[in-house]
Write a protein that holds these residues in place. Structure first.
Motif: not given
Ligand SMILES: [Zn+2]
Length: 254
Positions: A67-68, A137
């Motif tokens: 993630d990210d 986000h």
């Molecule tokens: Zn995230």
């Protein structure tokens, strides 16, 4: 064939003491062990396909997600995945900027270094998949339908333009979704990941995919459970009250 499949979630591969950091050495050893025992990665699209057609999953299969979009995915995970011919899906929070020039980095999260577009494209050429994780986000459940639409639609388009390739998967920031968010995800993507803890079982909704955060595999012993029939049982014990869990874990010396 298997009735369930684990989707692992990693964030940053670093030796920091943080819930989103996972030791790179443990990742290397874990993936090597899975490879030696004949485990193979499947893509999220294959998982979604099995769910839609209510087919069982391949034996000894698992999926990896990041993630990210932290830089360590390129520096630490990519060489390991290449070595063992494994794939993964990396969910990118791309920012509002539409530039996908080689040297442009994703906007920093948690003050950490992020991937740049050259690294993203290089990994894509090797077969790493990229999914959307919004632009900024946010917790999507706090946004208006219009804002949810632009967070999902814009991030999908920026990645698709940057890779010249369609983007079909999504991960909800903080794992948060509600009815509106879910409906929007259904209109843009083929599948979406939550951060609810669990294994994905045949017949489940491809838009609320449960995952196993690497936080729960933070030792070689815990990672090794993936290779055993105890793994689903271990995951289940994590959702029971901590006191009882401790008793069981002490008994089994996890
Ligand atoms: Zn995230």
């Amino acid at each position: 064939m298997a009735a369930w499949i684990p989707i692992l979630t990693f964030h940053d591969l670093k030796d920091h003491a943080s819930v989103i950091s996972y030791p790179p050495e443990l990742f290397r050893r874990g993936v090597l062990k899975l490879h030696e025992r004949g485990y193979q990665t499947v893509s999220l699209l294959e998982v979604a396909d099995c769910l839609r057609s209510t087919k069982p999953f391949p034996e000894r299969a698992f999926a990896i997600t990041f993630d990210d979009g932290y830089e360590s995915v390129y520096q630490e995970a990519f060489p390991v995945l290449q070595r063992y011919h494994m794939s993964a899906t990396v969910f990118l929070a791309v920012g509002k900027e539409r530039s996908t020039e080689d040297k442009t980095r994703l906007p920093s999260l948690e003050g950490r270094p992020m991937l740049n577009w050259q690294e993203i494209r290089e990994m894509h050429r090797f077969g790493i998949e990229f999914g959307a994780h919004t632009c900024t986000h946010p917790n999507l459940t706090r946004l208006s339908p219009k804002q949810i639409d632009s967070e999902m639609g814009d991030s999908k388009k920026i990645i698709a333009d940057g890779l010249s390739f369609p983007v079909r998967s999504f991960a909800y920031p903080y794992g948060r979704y509600n009815h509106h968010v879910l409906e929007m995800a259904r209109s843009y993507f083929v599948c979406a990941c939550s951060d609810r803890l669990g294994l994905v079982a045949v017949g489940k909704d491809p838009y609320t995919l449960k995952r196993v955060d690497a936080y729960y595999l933070r030792s070689e012993k815990l990672f090794d459970l993936m290779l055993t029939g105890l793994f689903p049982w271990y995951i289940r014990t994590l959702s029971i009250p901590r006191g009882i869990r401790r008793l069981i874990q002490n008994r089994l010396r996890w």
